[in-house]
Design an enzyme around this catalytic site. Structure first.
Site, short mmCIF file in Angstrom:
data_model
loop_
_atom_site.label_atom_id
_atom_site.label_comp_id
_atom_site.label_asym_id
_atom_site.label_seq_id
_atom_site.Cartn_x
_atom_site.Cartn_y
_atom_site.Cartn_z
N LYS A 1 -10.92 23.51 -59.17
CA LYS A 1 -9.46 23.65 -58.98
C LYS A 1 -8.71 22.81 -60.02
O LYS A 1 -7.72 23.25 -60.60
CB LYS A 1 -9.06 23.21 -57.57
CG LYS A 1 -9.55 24.15 -56.47
CD LYS A 1 -8.88 25.51 -56.54
CE LYS A 1 -9.39 26.48 -55.51
NZ LYS A 1 -9.03 27.87 -55.74
N SER B 1 -5.35 23.49 -54.26
CA SER B 1 -5.71 22.84 -53.00
C SER B 1 -5.33 21.37 -53.05
O SER B 1 -5.36 20.73 -54.12
CB SER B 1 -7.22 22.97 -52.83
OG SER B 1 -7.69 22.09 -51.84
N TYR C 1 -16.37 21.87 -56.19
CA TYR C 1 -15.30 22.80 -55.81
C TYR C 1 -13.94 22.25 -56.25
O TYR C 1 -13.15 22.94 -56.90
CB TYR C 1 -15.31 23.04 -54.28
CG TYR C 1 -14.03 23.68 -53.80
CD1 TYR C 1 -13.75 25.01 -54.08
CD2 TYR C 1 -13.06 22.94 -53.09
CE1 TYR C 1 -12.56 25.60 -53.67
CE2 TYR C 1 -11.88 23.51 -52.68
CZ TYR C 1 -11.63 24.84 -52.96
OH TYR C 1 -10.44 25.41 -52.57
P1 NAD Z 1 -11.62 33.70 -48.68
O1 NAD Z 1 -13.04 33.46 -49.04
O2 NAD Z 1 -11.32 34.25 -47.33
O3 NAD Z 1 -10.94 34.64 -49.77
C1 NAD Z 1 -11.31 34.65 -51.12
C2 NAD Z 1 -11.57 36.08 -51.51
O4 NAD Z 1 -11.95 36.13 -52.89
C3 NAD Z 1 -12.72 36.72 -50.70
O5 NAD Z 1 -12.28 37.94 -50.17
C4 NAD Z 1 -13.82 36.93 -51.76
O6 NAD Z 1 -14.59 38.09 -51.49
C5 NAD Z 1 -13.02 37.04 -53.05
N1 NAD Z 1 -13.73 36.65 -54.27
C6 NAD Z 1 -14.45 35.52 -54.49
N2 NAD Z 1 -14.93 35.51 -55.75
C7 NAD Z 1 -14.50 36.65 -56.34
C8 NAD Z 1 -14.67 37.22 -57.64
N3 NAD Z 1 -15.41 36.61 -58.56
N4 NAD Z 1 -14.07 38.41 -57.91
C9 NAD Z 1 -13.34 39.03 -56.96
N5 NAD Z 1 -13.16 38.56 -55.72
C10 NAD Z 1 -13.73 37.38 -55.41
O7 NAD Z 1 -10.85 32.32 -48.89
P2 NAD Z 1 -9.35 31.93 -48.54
O8 NAD Z 1 -9.38 30.87 -47.50
O9 NAD Z 1 -8.52 33.13 -48.34
O10 NAD Z 1 -8.95 31.20 -49.90
C11 NAD Z 1 -8.22 31.83 -50.93
C12 NAD Z 1 -7.99 30.85 -52.06
O11 NAD Z 1 -7.30 29.71 -51.55
C13 NAD Z 1 -9.29 30.32 -52.67
O12 NAD Z 1 -9.09 30.23 -54.07
C14 NAD Z 1 -9.44 28.94 -52.06
O13 NAD Z 1 -10.14 28.06 -52.92
C15 NAD Z 1 -7.98 28.53 -51.91
N6 NAD Z 1 -7.79 27.53 -50.86
C16 NAD Z 1 -8.20 27.79 -49.59
C17 NAD Z 1 -8.04 26.83 -48.59
C18 NAD Z 1 -8.53 27.06 -47.19
O14 NAD Z 1 -8.72 26.09 -46.45
N7 NAD Z 1 -8.74 28.29 -46.76
C19 NAD Z 1 -7.42 25.62 -48.90
C20 NAD Z 1 -6.99 25.40 -50.21
C21 NAD Z 1 -7.17 26.36 -51.18
C1 WQD Z 2 -10.72 18.90 -41.03
C2 WQD Z 2 -11.07 17.69 -40.16
C3 WQD Z 2 -13.28 16.85 -40.52
C4 WQD Z 2 -15.38 20.38 -38.97
C5 WQD Z 2 -11.50 21.29 -46.51
C6 WQD Z 2 -11.75 21.20 -48.00
C7 WQD Z 2 -10.45 21.29 -48.73
C8 WQD Z 2 -9.64 22.52 -48.30
C9 WQD Z 2 -9.53 22.64 -46.81
C10 WQD Z 2 -10.04 24.34 -49.80
C11 WQD Z 2 -11.82 16.59 -40.90
C12 WQD Z 2 -13.14 17.39 -39.11
C13 WQD Z 2 -14.40 19.49 -39.36
C14 WQD Z 2 -16.20 20.05 -37.86
C15 WQD Z 2 -14.98 18.00 -37.60
N1 WQD Z 2 -10.25 23.74 -48.71
N2 WQD Z 2 -14.20 18.31 -38.69
N3 WQD Z 2 -15.96 18.87 -37.21
O1 WQD Z 2 -12.22 18.67 -44.93
O2 WQD Z 2 -9.72 18.55 -44.59
O3 WQD Z 2 -10.65 20.22 -46.12
O4 WQD Z 2 -10.83 22.51 -46.22
O5 WQD Z 2 -9.45 23.93 -50.75
O6 WQD Z 2 -10.77 21.33 -50.08
O7 WQD Z 2 -12.38 19.96 -48.28
O8 WQD Z 2 -10.97 20.51 -43.69
O9 WQD Z 2 -11.36 21.85 -41.66
O10 WQD Z 2 -13.36 20.93 -42.94
O11 WQD Z 2 -11.91 19.35 -41.68
O12 WQD Z 2 -14.82 16.94 -36.97
O13 WQD Z 2 -17.12 20.81 -37.46
O14 WQD Z 2 -11.94 18.13 -39.11
O15 WQD Z 2 -14.08 15.71 -40.54
O16 WQD Z 2 -11.40 15.37 -40.38
P1 WQD Z 2 -10.93 19.35 -44.83
P2 WQD Z 2 -11.96 20.76 -42.49
#
Ligand code: NAD
Ligand code: WQD
Length: 338
Positions: free
Chosen positions: A152, A124, A148
């Site tokens: 990572k 991330s 969190y």
């Molecule tokens: P998500 O929660 O929709 O998907 C994650 C999946 O992993 C879920 O289906 C959950 O049931 C499963 N899971 C969690 N712990 C587990 C375990 N111990 N064993 C087996 N399955 C498990 O989330 P997502 O948005 O699809 O994110 C996927 C990956 O990408 C995550 O590692 C997240 O940290 C990373 N990521 C997501 C975002 C985002 O904004 N969505 C941004 C950056 C990184």
């Molecule tokens: C985006 C913008 C908020 C909600 C997070 C995690 C990051 C990554 C992605 C996994 C910001 C604003 C949000 C609301 C708002 N995840 N906002 N009202 O914070 O950039 O990143 O998700 O790795 O680690 O920190 O994403 O979608 O929460 O926010 O005004 O109800 O929207 O302040 O400016 P963020 P977000």
């Protein structure tokens, strides 16, 4: 290739499964369903035209992983499984270190035991911490501002050590910026449990009338309209980035690679609200609320390394992100009404 997707029933995993299956790969999802619904597999089948197997299990269970990896002759793993709620990680840090860090160690051990040493990892942009310059390139210093993010970072460091110790590994670390949107079909998308933490699913629920109004967290940042600026990337583009990364590490002789997956363009919270209203013709009531702890003013990627080395760039614009999110909300509303 035979590919295991840990967390494959989740938001991003399900979107990555679709192009892999279409490209002819044998895909197996492994998920404990802690944040997903098994009905996603039926919808994935409707998209790909073939069943995608789901094994229900936890990555902390090494025996279960070894069984599925040997049973399906797995050659590569894309590792999405993890917990991702920043606020929850502050309240329950041990849960995050256990699930994300211990879970990844368990996965690496199982992969080594089974001789499958090709891994793509969901990292991330949170690992860049407070931006020291923009756009963020892969050489920007890393740090963590919450548990969190620290998981990572710890996993990235673990992967670097593993790759340094054994050059047979082929590991890609993908640093996602802000994934949003849904599959064009509207059949799969992001449907978090409870009240969404992230902006786009929150906007979707306000649009659908499931939540009253959006709180905009701060309008006094040093940005063009005062609201936070982020690099929103369409999840289908993000999915294509995984296919490109997997292809690249299959060919490289480098054990470890790191790529940003972002667009390079930042949009503000109000840009997102206005775009959603314009594209979908629905009002998004909002109010200005105080800043959210830990938020930065602006965060966006330099996508140049991915463009150069993977031949991949994000193609879908803000309108496509907004229209696909809304299509998915409609699908959910129709399904819930049945
Ligand atoms: P998500 O929660 O929709 O998907 C994650 C999946 O992993 C879920 O289906 C959950 O049931 C499963 N899971 C969690 N712990 C587990 C375990 N111990 N064993 C087996 N399955 C498990 O989330 P997502 O948005 O699809 O994110 C996927 C990956 O990408 C995550 O590692 C997240 O940290 C990373 N990521 C997501 C975002 C985002 O904004 N969505 C941004 C950056 C990184
Ligand atoms: C985006 C913008 C908020 C909600 C997070 C995690 C990051 C990554 C992605 C996994 C910001 C604003 C949000 C609301 C708002 N995840 N906002 N009202 O914070 O950039 O990143 O998700 O790795 O680690 O920190 O994403 O979608 O929460 O926010 O005004 O109800 O929207 O302040 O400016 P963020 P977000």
């Amino acid at each position: 290739m035979n590919i295991l997707l840990t967390g494959g029933a989740g938001y991003i995993g399900s979107h990555v499964a679709a192009p892999l299956v279409s490209a002819g790969h044998h895909v197996v999802c492994f998920d404990n369903l802690s944040n997903s619904d098994p009905s996603v597999m039926e919808r994935l089948e409707a998209i790909t035209g073939q069943p995608v197997p789901l094994v229900t299990g936890d990555i902390r269970n090494g025996d279960a992983l070894r069984e599925v990896m040997l049973g399906h002759a797995i050659e590569a793993v894309i590792h999405f499984a993890g917990l991702k709620a920043v606020g929850e990680s502050v309240a329950e840090p041990m849960k995050y270190y256990d699930n994300n860090v211990r879970g990844t160690l368990s996965l690496l051990e199982a992969m080594a035991d089974c001789g499958a040493k090709t891994l793509v990892f969901s990292s991330s942009a949170t690992v860049y911490g407070q931006p020291q310059y923009l756009p963020l390139d892969e050489n920007h210093p890393t740090s963590a501002t919450n548990p969190y993010g620290r998981t990572k970072l710890m996993i990235e460091e673990m992967l670097a050590d593993v790759a340094a110790a054994d050059p047979e590994w082929r590991i890609a670390i993908l640093r996602y910026f802000n994934p949003v949107g849904a599959h064009d079909s509207g059949l799969i998308g992001e449907n978090p449990n409870g009240v969404p933490n992230n902006l786009m699913p929150f906007i979707g629920r306000v649009a659908a009338g499931r939540l009253k109004e959006l709180s905009v967290f701060g309008n006094d940042y040093d940005t063009p309209d005062g609201t936070g600026v982020r690099d929103y990337i369409h999840v289908v583009d993000l999915a294509d980035g995984h296919v490109a990364a997997l292809d690249a590490i299959a060919k490289t002789n480098q054990p470890l690679s790191i790529w940003n997956l972002g667009t390079g363009t930042g949009y503000s919270v109000l840009d997102m609200v206005k775009a959603f209203e314009r594209v979908n013709g629905v009002p998004i009531p909002f109010r200005i609320a105080p800043r959210r702890d830990g938020d930065v003013a602006s965060c966006f990627a330099s996508p140049e390394r991915a463009a150069r080395e993977l031949g991949w760039t994000a193609e879908r614009d803000l309108d496509a992100m907004c229209s696909s999110s809304w299509r998915f909300e409609h699908m959910l509303a129709t399904r819930n009404a049945d």
